[in-house]
Structures are given as structure tokens and as C-alpha cells.
Design a protein around this motif. Structure first.
Motif, PDB file in Angstrom:
ATOM      1  N   HIS A 135     -10.020  -6.814   2.296  1.00 48.14           N
ATOM      2  CA  HIS A 135     -10.192  -5.904   1.479  1.00 48.14           C
ATOM      3  C   HIS A 135     -10.282  -4.591   2.231  1.00 48.14           C
ATOM      4  CE1 HIS A 135      -9.685  -9.212  -1.443  1.00 48.14           C
ATOM      5  NE2 HIS A 135     -10.795  -9.748  -0.935  1.00 48.14           N
ATOM      6  N   LEU A 136      -9.630  -4.176   2.760  1.00 51.37           N
ATOM      7  CA  LEU A 136      -9.713  -2.744   3.688  1.00 51.37           C
ATOM      8  C   LEU A 136      -9.728  -1.612   2.908  1.00 51.37           C
ATOM      9  CD1 LEU A 136      -7.780  -3.203   7.135  1.00 51.37           C
ATOM     10  CD2 LEU A 136     -10.242  -3.416   6.863  1.00 51.37           C
ATOM     11  N   GLU A 137     -10.312  -0.512   3.031  1.00 49.65           N
ATOM     12  CA  GLU A 137     -10.331   0.463   2.568  1.00 49.65           C
ATOM     13  C   GLU A 137      -9.161   1.346   2.851  1.00 49.65           C
ATOM     14  OE1 GLU A 137     -13.871   2.583   2.929  1.00 49.65           O
ATOM     15  OE2 GLU A 137     -15.113   1.567   1.580  1.00 49.65           O
ATOM     16  N   SER A 138      -8.694   2.476   2.051  1.00 46.48           N
ATOM     17  CA  SER A 138      -7.668   3.356   2.470  1.00 46.48           C
ATOM     18  C   SER A 138      -7.441   3.610   3.959  1.00 46.48           C
ATOM     19  CB  SER A 138      -7.550   4.595   1.660  1.00 46.48           C
ATOM     20  OG  SER A 138      -7.376   4.214   0.247  1.00 46.48           O
ATOM     21  N   PHE A 139      -8.723   3.988   4.377  1.00 45.50           N
ATOM     22  CA  PHE A 139      -8.538   4.595   5.952  1.00 45.50           C
ATOM     23  C   PHE A 139      -8.323   3.443   6.893  1.00 45.50           C
ATOM     24  CE2 PHE A 139     -11.017   5.092   9.828  1.00 45.50           C
ATOM     25  CZ  PHE A 139     -10.445   6.416  10.350  1.00 45.50           C
ATOM     26  N   GLY A 140      -8.879   2.230   6.490  1.00 48.25           N
ATOM     27  CA  GLY A 140      -8.746   1.228   7.571  1.00 48.25           C
ATOM     28  C   GLY A 140      -7.149   0.639   7.314  1.00 48.25           C
ATOM     29  N   SER A 142       0.856  -1.327  -0.006  1.00 41.85           N
ATOM     30  CA  SER A 142       0.036   0.022  -0.062  1.00 41.85           C
ATOM     31  C   SER A 142       0.867   1.515   0.040  1.00 41.85           C
ATOM     32  CB  SER A 142      -0.956  -0.054   1.338  1.00 41.85           C
ATOM     33  OG  SER A 142      -1.787  -1.055   1.246  1.00 41.85           O
ATOM     34  N   LEU A 199      -0.522   4.946  -0.337  1.00 44.09           N
ATOM     35  CA  LEU A 199      -1.079   5.659   0.715  1.00 44.09           C
ATOM     36  C   LEU A 199      -0.136   6.560   1.694  1.00 44.09           C
ATOM     37  CD1 LEU A 199      -3.528   2.730   2.032  1.00 44.09           C
ATOM     38  CD2 LEU A 199      -3.831   4.787   0.495  1.00 44.09           C
ATOM     39  N   ASN A 253     -15.375   7.830  12.584  1.00 46.56           N
ATOM     40  CA  ASN A 253     -15.438   7.604  10.873  1.00 46.56           C
ATOM     41  C   ASN A 253     -16.439   6.376  10.588  1.00 46.56           C
ATOM     42  OD1 ASN A 253     -13.924   8.350   8.550  1.00 46.56           O
ATOM     43  ND2 ASN A 253     -13.749   6.111   8.568  1.00 46.56           N
ATOM     44  N   SER A 254     -16.884   5.630  11.470  1.00 42.34           N
ATOM     45  CA  SER A 254     -17.525   4.330  11.142  1.00 42.34           C
ATOM     46  C   SER A 254     -18.943   4.917  11.135  1.00 42.34           C
ATOM     47  CB  SER A 254     -17.775   3.404  11.989  1.00 42.34           C
ATOM     48  OG  SER A 254     -17.769   3.856  13.518  1.00 42.34           O
ATOM     49  N   ASP A 257      -1.227  10.064   2.444  1.00 39.93           N
ATOM     50  CA  ASP A 257      -2.448  10.031   3.671  1.00 39.93           C
ATOM     51  C   ASP A 257      -1.937   9.732   5.093  1.00 39.93           C
ATOM     52  OD1 ASP A 257      -3.256   8.935   0.826  1.00 39.93           O
ATOM     53  OD2 ASP A 257      -5.268   9.524   1.730  1.00 39.93           O
TER      54      ASP A 257
END
Length: 435
Positions: A366-371, A168, A171, A434-435, A174
């Protein structure tokens, strides 16, 4: 049984590094071979996976680390670190502890905490201050800022290695921005600890800095520009600019960390005294570089054995009985980092090993970027846990602060525990909102 092999391999790495005094690189390679055999991987495949993991690490983050080493040496050899620190202290004279903490946080994002502290600790003996300030309190504040950025803010090696193990690297921008945000509670905690010993070990300091903003303009840009370039894509997304696909692609190419740090390195050769010391700078940079790249490569080799074994499928099944929310992933990541850091002493090793262990889990979800970023920073927060007698940074801070072992454990070690826990609580707060 397969899970027993994995946990046993981690324990073996720790034992080889601590009890038997093996170099961490040797420990990681030896255990990678043993784990591969136990997982019934063919011998030639084990060697191939170790080689591929090491090479991919060098290709993925080698230049980033090397450019950072050169920038750090240029700032050091030109006395820019000292000048930069002096100006901040002169500007915020009434807030000396806060100033030192900010200096550590900012400089520690591109210069490794051990070498930066050795250079900057000399400043603490020449600060304008009343006798209410102590050498211990000043150094604790500085050390806390450096320790924070070392564990949380790329392009320092630990966070970079985590992102590389997570596949990753895109990222990184970020992660820099979130890293600075999440560093706030850690910095505040180190300031609180520094203020607690402000009236102990009193020293008298003579202080006169004849320095202007012009003197540190270039050193400031050398640190700031690479961070801004790497983060430019994130900043544009945050502002919400409407750009074409081609413009977005151009920005992504520009914000490549290799390009950004190369620009920073090129600028650093315009610093005073640097051109006449080029050979010394490259020699010292290589001394800084090779232990880190060997360590990150060995860690990636260990991770590649895991990625190419049945563990990649087994670990997610093992956690099926647990609610695999992002909060729980962060908790697991934090605990792994904390246990490994406390056991073997190196924050960078802890981040590399922990990210290798957690990768099978997050790759299946398959976590998103934030995760992924929160998982990365949770490992970083855990890897701050208990800097004590098995950590070289502990001894550097202790000796330079002229603290007895008891006081070092009381103030510095307990501060790192509080920083670790405080940072993680803030991460969980961000995850919840964020959730």
C-alpha cells in the motif's frame, strides 16, 4: 517452485524474443498461457485473464497512445519538429550540444524516440558550428535527450504502461513533473559523453535558419499544453491553493490525460500543411500505434495472469526476510528493468514486464503516491540500461551518426549505462531526503 515458474517465464520471454526471433507480443501471450497452466489456473480462466488484461490496457491507455501518435505525425508532416529545433539552435547558437539535448528531451515526451531521431538527425547536418563539432557528438546529445524522456516522462508508452499495470493512472501528472526533474542527471550525462567526442569525425556545416518565434508558437503549445493540463492538479497542490471539493473534482476531470492529449491533437490540425495530409497522417499514426498497443496489451495480459494467481500473495512473503523499504523496492525495480532491457533490447517491453513482476509486491505494501512514482521511475531508469545491438534505437543512432560498431558501443552504449545508473542514484537521493 512457484517462484521458479515466474523467473522461468521471464527467461522464456527473453529467449523466445531473442534466440528464436519471436515477436515480443507472441512471446508474451505464449508465456502467459504457459505460466497460467503451471500455476494451475483453469484454462478458461487463463483465456479470460489474458483477454481482460489486454482489453483493460486498450481501454486504459489506448487513446493516450493514439493521440500521441497523431500529434507526433502532425508535427512531423508539417515540418514543425524541424522548425522548433532550428529556433532553439538559432537562439542558443553558442550552446549547440545543450540545445540539441533540450530539443530531444522536450519533443521526446510526446514523439517516440526512434521516429523523432530520424526526423531531427537531419538538423545536425545543417547546424551553424565550427569544425570542432562532429556529427557523432551532435547526434549523441540529441539521442540522449530523446532516450531520457522516452523512458522517464509520460505520456510515452513505457511509463504509461507501468502506471496502468500499477492501477495508478491518476498519478500521471505527478509522474510527468518528477520525470522531468529526474531527467536532469540523465541529460547532463549525455552532454558529457557528447562533449567527449566533439573533436572526432570533424565536419564542416553551412548554417542559415530564416525563422522566427512566431513560426513555432503553435507547435510549442501543442507539446506544452497537454503536459500542463495533465499536470495541473499536481501544480495546484504544490502551490497550495485552497479549493472546494467540487473545484478539485472539476480540475481532476480537466486533467484527464485522454482529454489533454485530445486537445493537443485537435490543435495539431491547425498546423500548416496538415489538413491536406489528413489521410497520410492517420495512416502513419496507425502504423506507429498498433505495434505499441499490441505490445502494451500483451504485457498487461501477462501481468493479469500474475495478478490473478497465487503469486500476488507469495511474492510479498518471499521478500519478508528483506527489509522492504522504499529504497529496496526501487533497487529491485531498477534491477528488473536493467536485466530485461539488456537481455531483449526493448525499453518499453522491459518496463511492461518489470511492472507486472513488481506489482504483487507493491500492491501488498500500500505504497503512497510518492513511493509508486519512485518505483515507476526506477523501472524506467533500469530500462535505459545498455542500449546495444539488440535495440533498434542503437542502430538508428549508429547509422545516422556514421559511427562504426566499435564507436557506437564505446560512446552510445556506454552513455546509456551511465544515464541509467546516474538517474537511479538521483532517484535514491530523492527517496532518502523524502524519508
Amino acid at each position: 517452485m512457484i517462484l521458479f515458474y515466474l523467473f522461468g517465464s521471464v527467461i522464456l520471454i527473453i529467449l523466445l524474443s531473442t534466440k528464436f526471433k519471436f515477436h515480443p507480443v507472441s512471446s508474451l501471450i505464449i508465456v502467459s498461457l504457459i505460466l497460467g497452466v503451471l500455476l494451475k489456473i483453469e484454462v478458461l480462466d487463463i483465456i479470460k485473464f489474458i483477454f481482460d488484461g489486454a482489453v483493460n490496457s486498450i481501454l486504459g491507455i489506448g487513446l493516450i497512445i493514439f493521440f500521441s501518435c497523431v500529434i507526433g505525425q502532425c508535427l512531423k508532416q508539417s515540418s514543425s519538429l524541424t522548425l522548433f529545433s532550428q529556433l532553439i539552435l538559432k537562439t542558443f547558437k553558442s550552446k549547440t550540444l545543450s540545445s540539441l539535448n533540450i530539443v530531444g528531451l522536450f519533443i521526446g515526451s510526446v514523439v517516440f524516440c526512434d521516429s523523432a531521431f530520424l526526423v531531427l538527425s537531419g538538423i545536425t547536418k545543417t547546424i551553424s558550428s565550427t569544425t570542432a563539432y562532429s556529427l557523432s557528438s551532435l547526434n549523441i546529445s540529441l539521442a540522449g535527450g530523446l532516450y531520457t524522456s522516452h523512458n522517464l516522462i509520460p505520456p510515452t508508452p513505457g511509463p504509461i504502461a507501468i502506471l496502468n499495470n500499477f492501477n495508478s493512472m491518476e498519478l500521471i501528472g505527478d509522474t510527468i513533473i518528477y520525470g522531468f526533474l529526474i531527467s536532469i542527471p540523465s541529460s547532463i550525462i549525455s552532454l558529457i559523453f557528447a562533449s567527449k567526442i566533439i573533436n572526432k569525425t570533424k565536419i564542416s556545416i553551412n548554417y542559415k535558419f530564416d525563422i522566427s518565434y512566431r513560426d513555432v508558437f503553435l507547435p510549442f503549445l501543442i507539446i506544452l499544453i497537454p503536459l500542463l493540463i495533465i499536470s495541473v492538479n499536481t501544480i495546484i497542490e504544490f502551490i497550495g491553493l485552497n479549493l472546494s471539493k467540487q473545484q478539485i473534482e472539476n480540475i481532476k476531470n480537466l486533467s484527464n490525460p485522454n482529454s489533454a492529449l485530445f486537445i493537443g491533437m485537435a490543435l495539431s490540425f491547425f498546423l500548416p500543411k496538415v489538413r491536406s495530409k489528413k489521410m497520410i497522417i492517420f495512416k502513419e499514426s496507425f502504423k506507429d500505434f498498433y505495434p505499441i498497443i499490441f505490445l502494451t496489451s500483451a504485457g498487461s495480459a501477462f501481468g493479469n495472469i500474475i495478478k490473478n494467481s497465487d503469486l500476488i500473495n507469495f511474492l510479498p512473503l518471499f521478500f519478508e526476510s528483506v527489509d522492504i523499504s522504499l529504497i529496496n523496492i526501487c533497487i529491485i525495480s531498477f534491477m528488473l528493468g536493467a536485466i530485461i532491457k539488456t537481455s531483449q533490447g526493448s525499453s518499453t517491453s522491459a518496463m511492461i514486464i518489470s511492472s507486472s513482476l513488481i506489482f504483487p509486491l507493491i500492491s501488498q505494501l500500500h505504497l503512497e503516491s510518492f513511493g509508486i512514482i519512485m518505483t515507476t521511475l526506477s523501472i524506467g531508469a533500469g530500462s535505459m540500461m545498455i542500449s546495444h545491438v539488440n535495440d533498434s534505437y542503437f542502430w538508428i543512432v549508429s547509422k545516422k551518426s556514421e559511427m562504426k560498431l566499435k564507436d557506437s558501443l564505446l560512446y552510445f552504449s556506454s552513455m546509456t549505462v551511465a544515464q541509467s545508473v546516474g538517474t537511479f542514484v538521483f532517484i535514491i537521493f530523492l527517496v532518502v531526503i523524502n524519508s
